[in-house]
Design a protein around this motif. Structure first.
Motif, short mmCIF file in Angstrom:
data_model
loop_
_atom_site.label_atom_id
_atom_site.label_comp_id
_atom_site.label_asym_id
_atom_site.label_seq_id
_atom_site.Cartn_x
_atom_site.Cartn_y
_atom_site.Cartn_z
N THR A 78 0.85 -1.20 0.00
CA THR A 78 0.00 0.00 0.00
C THR A 78 0.89 1.25 0.00
O THR A 78 2.11 1.16 0.16
CB THR A 78 -0.88 0.06 1.26
N HIS A 295 -4.27 0.63 7.81
CA HIS A 295 -4.92 0.35 6.51
C HIS A 295 -6.13 1.26 6.30
O HIS A 295 -7.26 0.80 6.29
CB HIS A 295 -5.32 -1.13 6.44
N GLU A 297 -7.16 2.31 3.70
CA GLU A 297 -7.83 1.95 2.44
C GLU A 297 -8.85 0.84 2.65
O GLU A 297 -9.65 0.57 1.75
CB GLU A 297 -6.77 1.54 1.39
N ARG A 298 -8.84 0.20 3.81
CA ARG A 298 -9.78 -0.92 4.02
C ARG A 298 -11.09 -0.43 4.65
O ARG A 298 -11.08 0.55 5.41
CB ARG A 298 -9.14 -1.95 4.96
N GLU A 299 -12.13 -1.18 4.40
CA GLU A 299 -13.41 -0.81 5.02
C GLU A 299 -13.61 -1.59 6.29
O GLU A 299 -14.23 -2.65 6.30
CB GLU A 299 -14.55 -1.06 4.03
N TYR A 300 -13.08 -1.09 7.37
CA TYR A 300 -13.24 -1.74 8.66
C TYR A 300 -14.53 -1.25 9.32
O TYR A 300 -15.02 -0.16 8.99
CB TYR A 300 -12.06 -1.39 9.57
#
Ligand code: FDA
Length: 378
Positions: A78, A295, A297-300
Motif C-alpha cells: 500500500t 490500513h 484503504e480498508r473498510e473496517y
C-alpha cells in the motif's frame, strides 16, 4: 529426500527456503510456533475484523532495490507512510524531533538556522565533558529541554532503568530534523502488504519443494528432524536463538521483551493515528497502537476499534526475545558462541535470533539472500 533443513519460518528462513526451492532443492522448514512467518505474523482480530500484528507493529521500509524487487514478487504494498506522535504533559508533538516539534515545544517560530543554533547552544551544557551515561549523552546530543521531554522518560521505561545508570553507548545519535518533515523512515520504499502480512509470508512458502512443519521444536529429540538427528547429515539453516543451540554453554544472552495489552473499544477511532508514544515516566506503557490506521484503504467496522498498549521489560527465560540488550558481557558471550559456530560447518546461523542482532525485515531478507549466494550455493 531433504536437501536442506531450515529452522524457523520467519523472513530469514522463508527467504532462504524460497530461493533454494526455486533452484530445485527440497527444503524442510520447522517452526515451534503453530503459525509461520516469525515475528512478522499478523492475524484478524476476532472482535473487530481488523488486522493485528501479533508481535508488535511491523512497518515495511527499504532502500535496497534488490530486496524491494524480491518482496514485490509475493505481495503488492500500500502507499502507507509511517508517522509517529508523542504525548508529553498532556500535549501531542510530532516525532522524530523536527522543526514542528521544536517550535511547538519552545512556543517559537524559528527557521532551520535559528533552531539549529538553539539546539547547539543547549547541547553545549556539558562544556565538552565526555558523556559518562545515557543521560549526559542525551543532553550532549540535543540539549536538556528536548532530551528531558521526549527521550529521558521514554528510555527509562524501555530499559526499566534510570538513564543515569545506562551506558552512553546505547544512543549514538538522536536525529533532529530542521524541516517540518515528520516521515518516520527515510527509505526510498515503504508500505504495508496489501493482503496482510500472513498472506505475503504464506505465499513465500507456497512452493512444491517446500514442506513446513509447525509446532515442531528443533530441540525436541522425539521428532524426526531434531538437532541430534539431522546435524551432520543434512545442511541446516538455524534462525533460533544462538545460545539455545549450544545449550547456553557460554551463558544466556540478554534480551528485552514487550508485553502487549489488547483492548476493544466501542468507538470508530480512538486516537486518530496508528502509533502514539507516551514520553512521560508516570504513564507505564511506552505507546499505544491502533491497528485500523495502518490500513485506511480498508473498510473496517466503524463502531469499534482495537488498541494495544505496549510495555517494555527485560526478558526472562520463557519470554519472547525481542531486542538484544547487548551489554559488554553479552558481546563477550557472543564472541565465544561465534567460535563454537565455527566448529559446526554444516549449520548456518542467520536471522535476528541466530546472530543476536536487531534486524529490520528488509535486513533479514537481504542477509538471507546473501547467505544463499555466498554460502549455500557458492
Ligand atoms: P523471526 O523471529 O521472525 O523468526 C524466527 C523463527 O524461528 C520464529 O518463528 C521462531 O518460532 C522460530 N524458532 C526459534 N527457535 C526454534 C526452534 N528451537 N525450533 C523451531 N523453530 C524455532 N522490522 C521492520 O522492518 N519494521 C518494523 O516495524 C518492525 N517492527 C518490529 C517490532 C518488534 C516488537 C520486533 C521484535 C521486531 C520488529 N521488526 C520490524 C523486526 C522483524 O520482526 C524482524 O526483521 C524479523 O522478525 C526477522 O526475521 P527472522 O526470520 O530473523 O526472525
Amino acid at each position: 529426500m531433504t536437501d536442506l533443513v531450515v529452522v524457523g519460518t520467519g523472513l530469514f528462513g522463508l527467504t532462504v527456503a524460497e530461493r533454494m526451492a526455486e533452484q530445485g532443492r527440497k527444503v524442510l522448514m520447522l517452526d515451534r510456533r503453530d503459525h509461520l512467518g516469525g515475528n512478522a505474523y499478523s492475524e484478524t482480530d476476532p472482535d473487530t475484523g481488523i488486522e493485528v500484528h501479533r508481535y508488535g507493529a511491523h512497518l515495511f521500509h527499504t532502500s535496497n532495490e534488490r530486496v524491494w524487487e524480491y518482496v514485490n514478487r509475493f505481495t503488492a504494498f500500500t502507499s502507507y507512510v509511517h508517522r509517529v506522535y508523542t504525548t508529553h504533559r498532556g500535549e501531542v508533538f510530532p516525532m522524530p524531533i523536527n522543526l514542528g516539534t521544536i517550535n511547538q515545544f519552545f512556543r517559537s517560530a524559528h527557521g532551520p538556522d535559528a533552531a539549529r543554533a538553539l539546539v547547539r547552544e543547549q547541547a553545549a551544557e556539558l562544556g565538552g565533558k565526555r558523556p559518562e551515561n545515557l543521560d549526559e549523552q542525551g543532553v550532549s546530543l540535543i540539549g536538556r529541554p528536548l532530551y528531558e521531554a521526549f527521550i529521558q522518560g521514554y528510555t527509562a521505561k524501555q530499559w526499566q532503568t534510570d538513564p543515569r545508570e545506562l551506558p552512553a553507548s546505547i544512543i549514538s545519535r538522536l536525529p533532529v530534523r530542521y524541516t517540518y518533515d515528520n516521515r518516520y523512515f527515510n527509505d526510498t520504499h515503504e508500505g504495508l502488504p496489501v493482503g496482510g502480512y500472513t498472506a505475503w509470508l504464506e505465499r513465500m512458502a507456497d512452493h512444491p519443494n517446500i514442506e513446513v512443519r509447525l509446532s515442531t521444536d528443533f530441540f525436541d529429540p522425539s521428532q524426526p528432524v531434531s538437532k541430534s538427528a539431522v546435524v551432520g547429515q543434512v545442511p541446516v539453516v538455524y534462525t533460533g536463538p544462538v545460545d539455545r543451540y549450544f545449550d547456553d554453554a557460554e551463558g544466556a544472552l540478554s534480551w528485552r521483551t514487550l508485553d502487549f495489552e489488547r483492548e476493544v473499544l466501542p468507538v470508530g477511532d480512538f486516537q486518530g493515528t496508528p502509533v502514539m508514544n507516551y514520553a512521560d515516566p508516570e504513564v507505564p506503557y511506552t505507546r499505544i497502537l491502533e491497528f485500523r490506521h495502518f490500513h485506511p484503504e480498508r473498510e473496517y467496522t466503524s463502531d469499534k476499534t482495537v488498541i494495544v498498549r505496549e510495555y517494555s521489560r527485560f526478558a526472562e527465560r520463557g519470554d519472547e526475545p525481542y531486542y538484544p540488550v547487548n551489554t559488554a558481557a553479552d558481546r563477550d558471550r557472543l564472541k565465544r558462541y561465534r567460535e563454537l559456530m565455527a566448529d559446526e560447518p554444516s549449520v548456518h546461523f542467520g536471522g535476528r535470533l541466530g546472530t543476536y542482532q536487531y534486524l529490520d525485515m528488509h535486513m533479514a531478507i537481504g542477509s538471507a539472500l546473501s547467505m544463499v549466494e555466498n554460502k549455500l550455493t557458492a
